[in-house]
Write a protein that holds these residues in place. Structure first.
Motif, PDB file in Angstrom:
ATOM      1  N   LYS A  67      -0.964   2.851  -5.598  1.00 21.66           N
ATOM      2  CA  LYS A  67      -2.210   3.139  -6.326  1.00 21.66           C
ATOM      3  C   LYS A  67      -2.234   2.580  -7.750  1.00 21.66           C
ATOM      4  N   THR A 113       0.842  -1.204   0.000  1.00 17.47           N
ATOM      5  CA  THR A 113       0.000   0.000   0.000  1.00 17.47           C
ATOM      6  C   THR A 113       0.872   1.247   0.000  1.00 17.47           C
ATOM      7  N   GLY A 114       0.193   2.379  -0.240  1.00 19.27           N
ATOM      8  CA  GLY A 114       0.907   3.640  -0.250  1.00 19.27           C
ATOM      9  C   GLY A 114       1.583   3.923   1.087  1.00 19.27           C
ATOM     10  N   ALA A 115       0.829   3.737   2.158  1.00 21.46           N
ATOM     11  CA  ALA A 115       1.387   4.019   3.491  1.00 21.46           C
ATOM     12  C   ALA A 115       2.639   3.189   3.732  1.00 21.46           C
ATOM     13  N   ILE A 144       2.530   8.535  -5.128  1.00 20.55           N
ATOM     14  CA  ILE A 144       1.537   7.476  -4.986  1.00 20.55           C
ATOM     15  C   ILE A 144       0.270   7.805  -5.774  1.00 20.55           C
ATOM     16  N   GLN A 145      -0.125   9.067  -5.748  1.00 23.27           N
ATOM     17  CA  GLN A 145      -1.325   9.455  -6.508  1.00 23.27           C
ATOM     18  C   GLN A 145      -0.949  10.032  -7.885  1.00 23.27           C
ATOM     19  N   ASP A 161       6.505  11.718  -2.983  1.00 28.16           N
ATOM     20  CA  ASP A 161       5.394  10.782  -2.857  1.00 28.16           C
ATOM     21  C   ASP A 161       4.608  10.867  -4.171  1.00 28.16           C
ATOM     22  N   PHE A 188      -0.927  14.397   2.248  1.00 30.26           N
ATOM     23  CA  PHE A 188      -1.466  13.105   2.693  1.00 30.26           C
ATOM     24  C   PHE A 188      -0.493  12.006   2.296  1.00 30.26           C
ATOM     25  N   HIS A 189      -0.088  11.223   3.300  1.00 33.73           N
ATOM     26  CA  HIS A 189       0.872  10.157   3.011  1.00 33.73           C
ATOM     27  C   HIS A 189       0.435   8.798   3.556  1.00 33.73           C
ATOM     28  N   GLY A 190      -0.724   8.740   4.235  1.00 35.49           N
ATOM     29  CA  GLY A 190      -1.190   7.439   4.712  1.00 35.49           C
ATOM     30  C   GLY A 190      -1.530   7.466   6.184  1.00 35.49           C
ATOM     31  N   GLU A 238       4.597  15.727  -1.956  1.00 39.13           N
ATOM     32  CA  GLU A 238       3.839  15.284  -3.131  1.00 39.13           C
ATOM     33  C   GLU A 238       4.116  16.306  -4.235  1.00 39.13           C
TER      34      GLU A 238
HETATM   35  C1  LIG Z   1      -0.177  10.910  -2.082  1.00 37.00           C
HETATM   36  C2  LIG Z   1      -0.601   9.729  -1.262  1.00 37.00           C
HETATM   37  N1  LIG Z   1       0.301   9.111  -0.485  1.00 37.00           N
HETATM   38  C3  LIG Z   1      -0.016   8.049   0.275  1.00 37.00           C
HETATM   39  C4  LIG Z   1      -1.299   7.541   0.270  1.00 37.00           C
HETATM   40  C5  LIG Z   1      -1.632   6.347   1.132  1.00 37.00           C
HETATM   41  O1  LIG Z   1      -1.894   5.250   0.327  1.00 37.00           O
HETATM   42  P1  LIG Z   1      -2.684   3.977   0.922  1.00 37.00           P
HETATM   43  O2  LIG Z   1      -4.059   4.411   1.223  1.00 37.00           O
HETATM   44  O3  LIG Z   1      -2.578   2.959  -0.169  1.00 37.00           O
HETATM   45  O4  LIG Z   1      -1.938   3.552   2.149  1.00 37.00           O
HETATM   46  C6  LIG Z   1      -2.264   8.150  -0.525  1.00 37.00           C
HETATM   47  C7  LIG Z   1      -3.658   7.650  -0.527  1.00 37.00           C
HETATM   48  O5  LIG Z   1      -4.603   8.324  -0.881  1.00 37.00           O
HETATM   49  C8  LIG Z   1      -1.908   9.269  -1.309  1.00 37.00           C
HETATM   50  O6  LIG Z   1      -2.810   9.894  -2.092  1.00 37.00           O
END
Ligand SMILES: Cc1ncc(COP(=O)(O)O)c(C=O)c1O
Length: 427
Positions: free
Chosen positions: A272, A107-109, A245-246, A243, A135-137, A210
């Protein structure tokens, strides 16, 4: 689905997970979601920026099914399997610069946790700098760097004690009263204040950012801001973690948002969209940075899952074969121009922003103040008209459009038409 049955099942779910609708999804196809009641919804959520190729892309489905017949889980601790090896090699071809070594998780977190640990391990420093609105988790380390909502952090203290949050360069609501791209970046000056008053740069392991802020409001920072930040990190020997992730996997019209800014970060977090629906995440870094991370200093049971990796490999193939980035940019331009046109006619839209297919509008009142109540009315109207999307922004007044990168034009047009009716409804 039978309403009574739904109520019975719901008894077993924790209320901690926020849920914005009561729809019961049965299947997805491209940009559409179908409920157990046979209703079709336009999906502008895409599993929160996960299904970048749409629901159940046939090539991703076929790759996953073929892998399931062979090996579902084997443990990457025990040995190797081809899908993960092939995916790592294919990923290395698309990641920026020398970011060609990966630690896979789910997962992202988890990717954020891995990046934070790697930065500490490598630098032997323990301070992190992150950003307000980020937002990082939700795990403790990731939550410590997250600052998009006080509610996410409430009652979980103590979090990591050595985290400082700077303001993110949110030009539409500049706190310094300057004009976008015509300022001396007073927001970045805050970093020097931090170094002078709170933590010497020699203690800072990493700056985590981000490259386009997601949950915080789909905010695109000035290019000069990120470039200067990268320069300061380089000078002070602080690791720069993006980050993605998104923003990653094509969402912004380039494979990674870092490319818009001409920056190769030291570490990148991915998740993601990486496997278009299967759980997979990665910490990416250069061999120089990650190559001596000792065996056992980080770990996972499910990371690099064979099925997720087979799906992720198919995702990269589809990107090439179906020219997904081109489609994303065409769609993104069409959609952004259409939103800008709506903004000229409906003053409730205060700002239209984003890159590629990572687009959002900010809903405001007559004085330009954030208007969360009207935002909710728009969302409700759209839901009633079978279109779903999510809010974002620290004031909960931004609507983000996260359609698949390859969404067909008629889907986008239908979405715009429902959205316009919602604007008429609230205007
Ligand atoms: C930029 C960013 N980092 C980390 C996460 C956390 O990801 P996860 O929900 O898969 O742990 C998200 C989730 O929305 C995100 O948008």
């Amino acid at each position: 689905m039978d309403k009574n049955l739904l109520e019975t099942y719901k008894q077993h779910l924790s209320p901690a997970l926020a849920r914005s609708t009561g729809i019961v999804m049965e299947r997805g196809e491209g940009p559409y979601l179908y409920t157990t009641d046979g209703e079709r919804y336009l999906d502008f959520v895409s599993g929160i920026a996960v299904n970048n190729l749409g629901h159940c892309h046939p090539k991703v489905v076929a790759a996953a099914k073929a892998q399931i017949d062979k090996l579902i889980h084997g443990s990457f601790n025990l040995g190797f399997y081809p899908s993960a090896l092939k995916f790592a090699a294919a990923l290395a071809e698309v990641t920026p610069g020398d970011l060609n070594m990966f630690f896979f998780s789910n997962t992202g977190a988890e990717a954020v946790e891995g990046a934070l640990k790697l930065a500490r391990w490598k630098t032997k420093r323990n301070v992190y700098i992150a950003f307000q609105g980020s937002f990082h988790g939700r795990t403790m380390g990731a939550l410590s760097v997250t600052a998009s909502s006080a509610g996410y952090r409430a009652r979980y203290a103590p979090l990591l004690p050595t985290v400082y949050h700077l303001p993110y360069p949110y030009c539409y609501r500049c706190r310094y009263g300057t004009k976008p791209n015509r300022c001396s970046l007073p927001c970045l000056e805050e970093l020097n204040w931090l170094f002078a008053c709170l933590t010497p740069p020699e203690d800072v392991a990493a700056v985590l950012i981000e490259p386009v802020q997601g949950e915080g409001g789909y905010i695109v920072p000035p290019k000069a801001y990120l470039q200067k930040l990268a320069e300061i990190c380089r000078e002070k020997k602080i690791l720069l973690i993006f980050d993605e992730i998104q923003t990653g996997f094509g969402r912004t019209g380039k494979m990674f948002a870092a490319e818009h800014f001409g920056i190769v970060p030291d570490i990148m977090c991915l998740a993601k969209g990486i496997a278009s629906g299967f759980p997979l995440a990665a910490v990416a870094a250069s061999k120089d940075l990650m190559g001596d991370w000792p065996a056992g200093s980080h770990g996972t049971t499910f990371g690099a899952n064979p099925v997720s990796c087979a799906a992720a490999l198919a995702v990269l193939e589809v990107f090439k074969e179906e020219k997904i980035l081109e489609k994303c940019n065409e769609n993104g331009t069409f959609f952004k121009v259409s939103l800008e046109e709506l903004a000229r006619r409906y003053p409730v839209i205060g700002d239209v922003r984003g890159l590629g297919m990572m687009l959002a509008v900010e809903i405001v009142d007559g004085e330009g103040r954030p208007d969360a109540a009207t935002t909710d009315k728009i969302l409700k109207f759209c839901l009633e008209n079978k279109m779903v999307f999510f809010k974002c922004g620290i004031y909960k007044n931004c609507i983000r459009f996260i359609a698949p990168l390859n969404a067909p034009r008629d889907f986008l047009e239908e979405g715009l038409s429902i959205f316009e009716k919602a604007l008429q409804h609230v205007s």
